[in-house]
Design a protein around this motif. Sequence first.
Motif, PDB file in Angstrom:
ATOM      1  N   THR A  52       0.854  -1.187   0.000  1.00 14.79           N
ATOM      2  CA  THR A  52       0.000   0.000   0.000  1.00 14.79           C
ATOM      3  C   THR A  52       0.885   1.230   0.000  1.00 14.79           C
ATOM      4  OG1 THR A  52      -1.762  -1.130   1.231  1.00 14.79           O
ATOM      5  CG2 THR A  52      -1.775   1.273   1.271  1.00 14.79           C
ATOM      6  N   PHE A  53       0.582   2.155  -0.897  1.00 18.08           N
ATOM      7  CA  PHE A  53       1.298   3.432  -0.967  1.00 18.08           C
ATOM      8  C   PHE A  53       0.304   4.526  -0.587  1.00 18.08           C
ATOM      9  CE2 PHE A  53       3.492   0.512  -3.668  1.00 18.08           C
ATOM     10  CZ  PHE A  53       4.839   0.862  -3.620  1.00 18.08           C
ATOM     11  N   ILE A 216       4.524   7.234   2.242  1.00 16.58           N
ATOM     12  CA  ILE A 216       4.849   5.986   2.922  1.00 16.58           C
ATOM     13  C   ILE A 216       4.426   4.803   2.061  1.00 16.58           C
ATOM     14  CG2 ILE A 216       4.532   7.053   5.196  1.00 16.58           C
ATOM     15  CD1 ILE A 216       1.902   5.396   5.394  1.00 16.58           C
ATOM     16  N   SER A 217       5.031   3.664   2.309  1.00 19.20           N
ATOM     17  CA  SER A 217       4.631   2.412   1.667  1.00 19.20           C
ATOM     18  C   SER A 217       4.928   1.282   2.637  1.00 19.20           C
ATOM     19  CB  SER A 217       5.374   2.202   0.350  1.00 19.20           C
ATOM     20  OG  SER A 217       6.766   2.055   0.572  1.00 19.20           O
ATOM     21  N   PHE A 218       4.099   0.249   2.605  1.00 23.85           N
ATOM     22  CA  PHE A 218       4.293  -0.856   3.534  1.00 23.85           C
ATOM     23  C   PHE A 218       3.586  -2.102   3.021  1.00 23.85           C
ATOM     24  CE2 PHE A 218       0.547   1.523   4.766  1.00 23.85           C
ATOM     25  CZ  PHE A 218      -0.414   0.554   4.956  1.00 23.85           C
ATOM     26  N   SER A 250      -4.460   0.230   5.100  1.00 23.01           N
ATOM     27  CA  SER A 250      -4.419  -0.853   4.114  1.00 23.01           C
ATOM     28  C   SER A 250      -5.799  -1.191   3.573  1.00 23.01           C
ATOM     29  CB  SER A 250      -3.771  -2.105   4.725  1.00 23.01           C
ATOM     30  OG  SER A 250      -4.617  -2.673   5.703  1.00 23.01           O
ATOM     31  N   ARG A 251      -6.849  -0.819   4.319  1.00 24.95           N
ATOM     32  CA  ARG A 251      -8.218  -1.102   3.861  1.00 24.95           C
ATOM     33  C   ARG A 251      -8.771  -0.026   2.934  1.00 24.95           C
ATOM     34  NH1 ARG A 251      -8.787  -3.010   9.340  1.00 24.95           N
ATOM     35  NH2 ARG A 251      -9.615  -0.973   9.974  1.00 24.95           N
ATOM     36  N   LEU A 252      -8.028   1.049   2.725  1.00 21.79           N
ATOM     37  CA  LEU A 252      -8.494   2.102   1.819  1.00 21.79           C
ATOM     38  C   LEU A 252      -8.592   1.563   0.403  1.00 21.79           C
ATOM     39  CD1 LEU A 252      -6.401   5.167   3.101  1.00 21.79           C
ATOM     40  CD2 LEU A 252      -8.788   4.621   3.620  1.00 21.79           C
ATOM     41  N   ASN A 253      -9.526   2.127  -0.355  1.00 24.15           N
ATOM     42  CA  ASN A 253      -9.715   1.700  -1.741  1.00 24.15           C
ATOM     43  C   ASN A 253     -10.027   2.899  -2.622  1.00 24.15           C
ATOM     44  OD1 ASN A 253     -12.642   2.174  -1.483  1.00 24.15           O
ATOM     45  ND2 ASN A 253     -12.584   0.333  -0.190  1.00 24.15           N
ATOM     46  N   GLU A 254     -10.333   2.665  -3.883  1.00 25.06           N
ATOM     47  CA  GLU A 254     -10.544   3.760  -4.824  1.00 25.06           C
ATOM     48  C   GLU A 254     -11.802   4.555  -4.508  1.00 25.06           C
ATOM     49  OE1 GLU A 254     -10.398   2.355  -8.817  1.00 25.06           O
ATOM     50  OE2 GLU A 254      -8.307   1.695  -8.676  1.00 25.06           O
ATOM     51  N   ARG A 276      -1.820   4.556  -4.130  1.00 26.59           N
ATOM     52  CA  ARG A 276      -2.032   3.407  -5.017  1.00 26.59           C
ATOM     53  C   ARG A 276      -1.754   2.127  -4.252  1.00 26.59           C
ATOM     54  NH1 ARG A 276       3.100   1.659  -7.366  1.00 26.59           N
ATOM     55  NH2 ARG A 276       4.767   3.018  -6.603  1.00 26.59           N
ATOM     56  N   LYS A 277      -2.089   1.000  -4.888  1.00 28.13           N
ATOM     57  CA  LYS A 277      -1.807  -0.311  -4.323  1.00 28.13           C
ATOM     58  C   LYS A 277      -1.225  -1.202  -5.416  1.00 28.13           C
ATOM     59  CE  LYS A 277      -5.138  -0.697  -0.531  1.00 28.13           C
ATOM     60  NZ  LYS A 277      -6.201  -1.546   0.059  1.00 28.13           N
ATOM     61  N   ILE A 278      -0.339  -2.086  -5.016  1.00 28.30           N
ATOM     62  CA  ILE A 278       0.161  -3.080  -5.965  1.00 28.30           C
ATOM     63  C   ILE A 278      -0.117  -4.464  -5.396  1.00 28.30           C
ATOM     64  CG2 ILE A 278       1.952  -1.595  -6.946  1.00 28.30           C
ATOM     65  CD1 ILE A 278       3.996  -3.064  -5.197  1.00 28.30           C
ATOM     66  N   LYS A 279      -0.461  -5.395  -6.289  1.00 26.24           N
ATOM     67  CA  LYS A 279      -0.762  -6.753  -5.866  1.00 26.24           C
ATOM     68  C   LYS A 279       0.522  -7.563  -5.766  1.00 26.24           C
ATOM     69  CE  LYS A 279      -5.343  -6.778  -8.005  1.00 26.24           C
ATOM     70  NZ  LYS A 279      -6.226  -7.453  -9.007  1.00 26.24           N
ATOM     71  N   GLU A 280       0.401  -8.706  -5.135  1.00 22.36           N
ATOM     72  CA  GLU A 280       1.535  -9.617  -5.046  1.00 22.36           C
ATOM     73  C   GLU A 280       1.938 -10.060  -6.452  1.00 22.36           C
ATOM     74  OE1 GLU A 280       2.483 -13.284  -2.114  1.00 22.36           O
ATOM     75  OE2 GLU A 280       0.874 -13.657  -3.579  1.00 22.36           O
TER      76      GLU A 280
END
Length: 319
Positions: A52-53, A216-218, A250-254, A276-280
């Motif tokens: 999550t960014f 931040i990103s984690f 981490s639960r935030l979305n578009e 933004r978010k990136i998937k595995e």
Amino acid sequence: IITPVLDRLPAKLPSFNSSSAVIEVSNLLDDTLKSFHEERRTDTIFMEPAKTFATMITFPTKNFLSMPPPPEEMRLKSYFDLNRDEFQPVPTAPEPTLSPEGEKGPTGDNESNQSVSSEKLDIISSEAKDLNNTEDKVVLFEDVKEEIRLRIIEEDRLDAEREAKDLAREASLDFLDQINSLRDVLKSRYSSFSQKRNSPELTSLIKESGGEERRISFASKEMGVQAAILGLERRESERRNNSEPLEEVSRLNESLFFTRSSRTVRNGYAIFVLDRKIKEAPAVYENVSFADLYREYSSKLRSDAFVEWTDSTFNLLQN
């Protein structure tokens, strides 16, 4: 030949070089490990975790702190008059009693009794005098002026910090109200989340909020460490459930791209906005841990060797 030691493997691929023209350094493992990684790139150990960014917008208490000037003489005297009972007189050390006579010899019973009685009377008399002196002692303003000044400065500091904390919280809530109002406007104007997030309206709102931005990103396993670095405080519900503060982010979305409440941090209050978010996904070879890669490769070699040995042994037994 330099062979890696399994219990001392580095995270990065080792590199070697030499300034001598007669020495040539070759990495015999590189191509082999690349081929191995390509075959096993979807294994869990070689996957880049989902991330999550977000942007952390902090409203630090120090930005709202305004310290009053040092107290003036009139205020010091007023404080002294209102709190006179809190100040105790400075005790004076008793003067030593010197006897001009020398040591006395032994005395009889009657003399001893008289001496003890006399000493008791003297002690009572001395205590009475000390008590009278204490009662008559008056605390003067000049005696406690410095103590009063320090007291007032400390009280002013605590009041200023409390007020600054309230102002920082109000600023964060005001920003939250504004971004919540802007949400529907962005939805009507832009079709994609990327357009909403990078829109002039949202960018301007963040810049004019008075908050400090921090990218931040984690990943999931990094939440605890990242929260400690950011100074996030756990809410009571999070303590009860043993959950991490960044789980909310981490639960935030578009659709819901900002946290719905102001969060207490070490230096003030903060609100998070999703970037933004990136998937595995499989990691590229250059980003894979050499330690993990070589350990898995060595394990495969041992496994293949064991299978080959058991097959050959079984064939020998059959023949």
